[in-house]
Design an enzyme around this catalytic site. Structure first.
Site, PDB file in Angstrom:
ATOM      1  N   SER A 283       0.990  -1.386   0.622  1.00  0.00           N
ATOM      2  CA  SER A 283       0.159  -0.255   0.120  1.00  0.00           C
ATOM      3  C   SER A 283       0.749   1.387  -0.298  1.00  0.00           C
ATOM      4  O   SER A 283       0.466   2.137  -0.365  1.00  0.00           O
ATOM      5  CB  SER A 283      -1.094  -0.229   1.124  1.00  0.00           C
ATOM      6  OG  SER A 283      -1.647   0.794   1.407  1.00  0.00           O
TER       7      SER A 283
ATOM      8  N   TRP B  46       2.620   1.706  -3.580  1.00  0.00           N
ATOM      9  CA  TRP B  46       1.272   1.973  -4.278  1.00  0.00           C
ATOM     10  C   TRP B  46       1.155   3.157  -4.312  1.00  0.00           C
ATOM     11  O   TRP B  46       1.148   3.954  -4.952  1.00  0.00           O
ATOM     12  CB  TRP B  46       0.069   1.086  -4.443  1.00  0.00           C
ATOM     13  CG  TRP B  46      -1.225   2.041  -5.433  1.00  0.00           C
ATOM     14  CD1 TRP B  46      -0.983   0.941  -6.406  1.00  0.00           C
ATOM     15  CD2 TRP B  46      -2.216   2.697  -4.933  1.00  0.00           C
ATOM     16  NE1 TRP B  46      -2.256   1.595  -6.609  1.00  0.00           N
ATOM     17  CE2 TRP B  46      -2.805   2.673  -6.030  1.00  0.00           C
ATOM     18  CE3 TRP B  46      -2.299   3.856  -4.234  1.00  0.00           C
ATOM     19  CZ2 TRP B  46      -3.658   3.390  -6.041  1.00  0.00           C
ATOM     20  CZ3 TRP B  46      -3.481   4.521  -4.329  1.00  0.00           C
ATOM     21  CH2 TRP B  46      -4.054   4.330  -5.137  1.00  0.00           C
ATOM     22  N   HIS B  47       1.016   4.628  -3.220  1.00  0.00           N
ATOM     23  CA  HIS B  47       0.903   5.647  -3.163  1.00  0.00           C
ATOM     24  C   HIS B  47       1.825   6.601  -3.490  1.00  0.00           C
ATOM     25  O   HIS B  47       1.564   7.231  -3.836  1.00  0.00           O
ATOM     26  CB  HIS B  47       1.076   5.582  -1.909  1.00  0.00           C
ATOM     27  CG  HIS B  47      -0.679   5.206  -1.390  1.00  0.00           C
ATOM     28  ND1 HIS B  47      -1.152   4.520  -0.191  1.00  0.00           N
ATOM     29  CD2 HIS B  47      -1.954   6.255  -1.804  1.00  0.00           C
ATOM     30  CE1 HIS B  47      -2.376   4.675  -0.619  1.00  0.00           C
ATOM     31  NE2 HIS B  47      -2.863   5.671  -0.734  1.00  0.00           N
ATOM     32  N   GLY B  48       3.278   6.295  -3.303  1.00  0.00           N
ATOM     33  CA  GLY B  48       4.274   6.874  -4.653  1.00  0.00           C
ATOM     34  C   GLY B  48       5.508   5.903  -4.596  1.00  0.00           C
ATOM     35  O   GLY B  48       5.859   5.119  -3.886  1.00  0.00           O
TER      36      GLY B  48
ATOM     37  N   PHE C 169      -1.031   9.444  -6.933  1.00  0.00           N
ATOM     38  CA  PHE C 169      -0.405   8.553  -6.801  1.00  0.00           C
ATOM     39  C   PHE C 169      -0.688   7.300  -7.682  1.00  0.00           C
ATOM     40  O   PHE C 169      -0.030   6.228  -7.534  1.00  0.00           O
ATOM     41  CB  PHE C 169      -0.869   7.767  -5.700  1.00  0.00           C
ATOM     42  CG  PHE C 169      -1.183   9.016  -4.205  1.00  0.00           C
ATOM     43  CD1 PHE C 169       0.126   9.361  -4.047  1.00  0.00           C
ATOM     44  CD2 PHE C 169      -1.643   9.889  -3.411  1.00  0.00           C
ATOM     45  CE1 PHE C 169       0.464  10.497  -3.453  1.00  0.00           C
ATOM     46  CE2 PHE C 169      -1.724  10.948  -3.262  1.00  0.00           C
ATOM     47  CZ  PHE C 169      -0.538  11.222  -2.312  1.00  0.00           C
TER      48      PHE C 169
END
Length: 487
Positions: free
Chosen positions: A320, A323-325, A487
């Site tokens: 997670s 995934w955001h950056g 993102f």
């Protein structure tokens, strides 16, 4: 194209709605679907037409894998198709989103100097990639049929959810696409959708973008912050992200409803959460659902004992974070949430009896973790944390309030500057207090959809919606992208 832009509101949305419902009156639903796909491609490629090639290739290759599943019945052949599909999707995501990050870390570890040109991140690639991964996995498991190409293209490219979610499942969208009652607008749904869009627009333009003025300035001034201004900065960022993402989710669901689609809920008052687990049931709900269904459960979930469950939680939240950056700040942020989930799993009874106190503790944790999420680097995050707990007091808070200069207060600011200069600092402080007060009231208040169902059609409600829409349109000269576009 942005939801909060003049061209979208005055031209694109009107043309697309009109074309969709006019073409829905024809006997062949193909025309309306092709039109919707075409308009979604225009929406996606508005700023960079080159991104259309990536989206188009991704769509065709995944659809081709779906076709191959239709033609293969044996287990080994289907597994090969699945592996190829996952390799393509995750490989493309790695190349565009993580390759530069990977190479930078390799250079650091090996003391090498390999260089490649900076790879631009295509808008929405994380979202439409995960959406297609969910589909090909469901196809492999026999949970999804092989759809027609226009149905699949509508499912992937439907513009309200294309750039920043929600991550929609095939059985949530395509059955509604096939329903013939969508041929004519349901005016109750259309009104509710328009009202939801307006409230989301207000959250983005009138709150998130105003909060961003202070947040962006102070995250560039971390070395000069004292403890009170550092705490105020991270609180304002959480509020900015809250209203930015909540506003986007409301606008996306509102547009979907105007077209006759019920997009899944993605945001449910997360700052009312009484635990980190509760927070992730409320924040980016469709991402949590994806990570749970397609990663956590296949890893074993909670079926193999407490140790494996804790490990699986750390894996999921590590993914997670990434995934955001592509940055270590996101990895650390994900690890913080993973450790919090492990803590709650191992010590479920270590909680306050008061729901209010649990909300306060959860809110403090969320605010501290998102301070790392927002920082440009781990070094800056560490510096910010030192300011939070050992920053002292140097009066910077007063100057911080003075950055809150918005067009709505221009006349008052000029009057004070010319006639009452001694009152300028108290005025800015009052503006900051009012902004915080309004934000907290809205965060703790009812959801937009609940308000619309109760008061949206009353005279006062209609007046408020008209006022928010007009004020937001006037403020569109300060158009900014949604934070989750990054993102």
């Amino acid at each position: 194209m942005l939801f909060n832009s003049v061209i979208f509101i005055t031209t694109f949305l009107r043309l697309t709605l009109a074309g969709w419902y006019i073409l829905q009156q024809t006997k062949n639903p193909l025309y309306a679907r092709v039109f919707l796909v075409g308009m979604s491609f225009w929406f996606y490629g508005y700023y960079n037409p080159g991104y259309l090639v990536i989206l188009f290739c991704s769509l065709l290759i995944n659809y081709g894998c779906s076709f191959l599943f239709e033609k293969t019945a044996s287990g080994p052949s289907r597994r090969i198709v699945l592996i190829l599909a996952l390799a393509f999707n995750l490989g493309g995501l790695f190349y565009y989103k993580y390759f530069n990050f990977f190479l930078d870390n390799v250079n650091f570890l090996l003391h090498s100097d390999w260089q490649v040109e900076k790879i631009m991140l295509p808008l929405g690639i994380s979202f439409f990639t995960f959406q297609q991964v969910s589909f090909v996995v469901d196809r492999y498991c026999g949970k999804a049929p092989h759809y027609g190409i226009t149905e699949y293209a509508c499912f992937i490219t439907f513009f309200p959810q294309l750039i920043a979610g929600p991550i929609v499942l095939h059985d949530e969208f395509i059955p509604e696409l096939r329903q013939r009652q969508n041929r004519k607008p349901c005016w109750d749904d259309f009104f509710d959708g328009a009202a939801l869009f307006i409230l989301g627009l207000g959250k983005k333009v009138l709150l998130a973008d105003v909060l961003a003025i202070v947040v962006n300035a102070e995250y560039q001034n971390i070395p000069y912050l004292d403890a009170p201004s550092a705490w105020l900065t991270i609180i304002l960022y959480v509020l900015e992200l809250y209203f930015d993402f909540s506003g986007y989710c409301d606008m996306a669901r509102g547009i979907g409803r105007m077209f006759g689609f019920q997009l899944p809920e993605n945001f449910n008052s997360p700052l009312k959460a009484v635990s980190v687990r509760d927070f992730w049931k409320r924040w980016h709900m469709t991402l949590s659902r994806f990570l749970s269904s397609y990663i956590y459960v296949p890893l074993g979930g909670n079926r193999r004992g407490i140790a494996v469950k804790c490990w699986n939680l750390m894996v999921v939240f590590g993914i997670s974070g990434l995934w955001h950056g592509a940055d270590w700040t996101f990895v650390v942020w994900g690890a913080m949430h993973g450790l919090a989930m492990v803590w709650e799993t191992l010590l479920p009874g270590l909680r306050f009896r008061s729901a209010f106190m649990n909300r306060v503790v959860t809110g403090i944790f969320i605010t501290l973790s998102f301070s790392v999420f927002r920082s440009d680097s781990l070094e800056m995050a560490w510096m910010l944390w030192k300011k939070l707990f050992a920053g002292g007091w140097n009066g910077f808070l007063i100057g911080m309030c003075n950055t809150l200069q918005i067009p709505e207060t221009y006349v008052l600011r000029k009057m004070l500057e010319l006639k009452f200069p001694d009152l300028q600092n108290p005025f800015y402080a009052l503006c900051m207090v009012m902004l915080l007060g309004i934000s907290v009231v809205l965060v703790m208040g009812e959801k937009a959809e609940s308000w619309i169902s109760r008061k949206g059609r009353t005279r006062r409600g209609l007046f408020l919606l008209a006022a928010i829409f007009t004020w937001s349109l006037i403020s569109l000269s300060q158009v900014s992208t949604f934070l989750y576009f990054n993102f």
